[in-house]
Design a protein around this motif. Structure first.
Motif, PDB file in Angstrom:
ATOM      1  N   HIS A  30       0.873  -1.176   0.000  1.00 48.44           N
ATOM      2  CA  HIS A  30       0.000   0.000   0.000  1.00 48.44           C
ATOM      3  C   HIS A  30       0.904   1.217   0.000  1.00 48.44           C
ATOM      4  O   HIS A  30       1.730   1.378   0.901  1.00 48.44           O
ATOM      5  N   ILE A  32       1.550   5.060   0.584  1.00 43.33           N
ATOM      6  CA  ILE A  32       0.977   6.064   1.478  1.00 43.33           C
ATOM      7  C   ILE A  32       1.516   7.426   1.055  1.00 43.33           C
ATOM      8  O   ILE A  32       2.731   7.615   0.958  1.00 43.33           O
ATOM      9  N   ASP A  33       0.631   8.365   0.804  1.00 43.09           N
ATOM     10  CA  ASP A  33       1.035   9.714   0.409  1.00 43.09           C
ATOM     11  C   ASP A  33       1.800  10.354   1.560  1.00 43.09           C
ATOM     12  O   ASP A  33       1.291  10.429   2.684  1.00 43.09           O
ATOM     13  N   THR A  36      -0.264  13.646   2.748  1.00 39.01           N
ATOM     14  CA  THR A  36      -1.601  13.567   3.339  1.00 39.01           C
ATOM     15  C   THR A  36      -1.802  12.357   4.255  1.00 39.01           C
ATOM     16  O   THR A  36      -2.751  12.336   5.024  1.00 39.01           O
ATOM     17  N   GLU A  38      -2.717   9.550   3.181  1.00 36.12           N
ATOM     18  CA  GLU A  38      -3.768   8.773   2.526  1.00 36.12           C
ATOM     19  C   GLU A  38      -3.168   7.581   1.760  1.00 36.12           C
ATOM     20  O   GLU A  38      -2.109   7.693   1.148  1.00 36.12           O
ATOM     21  N   THR A  39      -3.873   6.439   1.802  1.00 35.38           N
ATOM     22  CA  THR A  39      -3.474   5.285   0.999  1.00 35.38           C
ATOM     23  C   THR A  39      -3.854   5.577  -0.445  1.00 35.38           C
ATOM     24  O   THR A  39      -5.008   5.883  -0.737  1.00 35.38           O
ATOM     25  N   LYS A  40      -2.865   5.509  -1.343  1.00 30.15           N
ATOM     26  CA  LYS A  40      -3.079   5.896  -2.729  1.00 30.15           C
ATOM     27  C   LYS A  40      -3.290   4.717  -3.662  1.00 30.15           C
ATOM     28  O   LYS A  40      -4.138   4.765  -4.542  1.00 30.15           O
ATOM     29  N   ARG A  61      -7.083   5.538  -4.109  1.00 29.50           N
ATOM     30  CA  ARG A  61      -7.445   6.897  -3.712  1.00 29.50           C
ATOM     31  C   ARG A  61      -8.896   7.182  -4.097  1.00 29.50           C
ATOM     32  O   ARG A  61      -9.309   6.935  -5.226  1.00 29.50           O
ATOM     33  N   LYS A  62      -9.646   7.721  -3.155  1.00 30.53           N
ATOM     34  CA  LYS A  62     -11.058   8.050  -3.394  1.00 30.53           C
ATOM     35  C   LYS A  62     -11.174   9.047  -4.540  1.00 30.53           C
ATOM     36  O   LYS A  62     -10.457  10.037  -4.596  1.00 30.53           O
TER      37      LYS A  62
END
Length: 146
Positions: A30, A32-33, A36, A38-40, A61-62
């Motif tokens: 995974h 990770i940014d 942020t 956030e998991t990308k 990423r959403k």
């Protein structure tokens, strides 16, 4: 008795292979940014004859467009879809060290190429990814994907 010894030998070899892989960047990660948290995405790193390469195998990423292309890339990946793209190339084990280096990593969102060092940490549960651009570097900590 021979069968028992043979089974034990094969099991021992399997254990050693798993232990070596635990301290290797090979696997699914995974990303990770670093800005942020956030998991990308998921990047799958494979060993091709002692040389590592990594591809984006999933975008997490959403709201991300799975058909997004690398428009900012300047090499052969320009215009390619990011999903499935090889973003890590030419990385080899550093003799006498616990890290892999000598290759490059691409940030497909920025189109930037970095020299890369991959270092398994926490028993192989995480991967420190350090990209170098001249005297500057950028770190990310990736987490082993199930």
């Amino acid at each position: 008795m021979k069968n028992i010894l043979r089974t034990m030998t094969l099991a021992g070899m399997g254990f050693l292979a798993l232990a070596a892989q635990a301290n290797s960047p090979v696997g699914r990660w995974h990303t990770i940014d670093d800005k942020t948290g956030e998991t990308k995405s998921v990047v799958t790193i494979e060993d091709a004859g002692g040389v590592l390469r990594g591809k984006v195998s999933q975008i997490l990423r959403k709201g991300a467009d799975p058909a997004a292309k690398c428009d900012k890339c300047a090499d052969d990946r320009k215009g390619q879809t990011i999903l499935g793209m090889e973003i890590i190339r030419g990385v080899k084990k550093s003799a006498g060290n616990e890290y892999w280096e000598g290759g490059e990593i691409l940030d497909p969102e920025e189109g930037k190429l970095y020299r890369v060092r991959l270092t398994p940490v926490e028993g192989g549960a995480k991967l420190q990814v350090r990209g170098f651009l001249g005297p500057f570097w950028r770190n990310q900590l990736w987490v082993k994907a199930p």
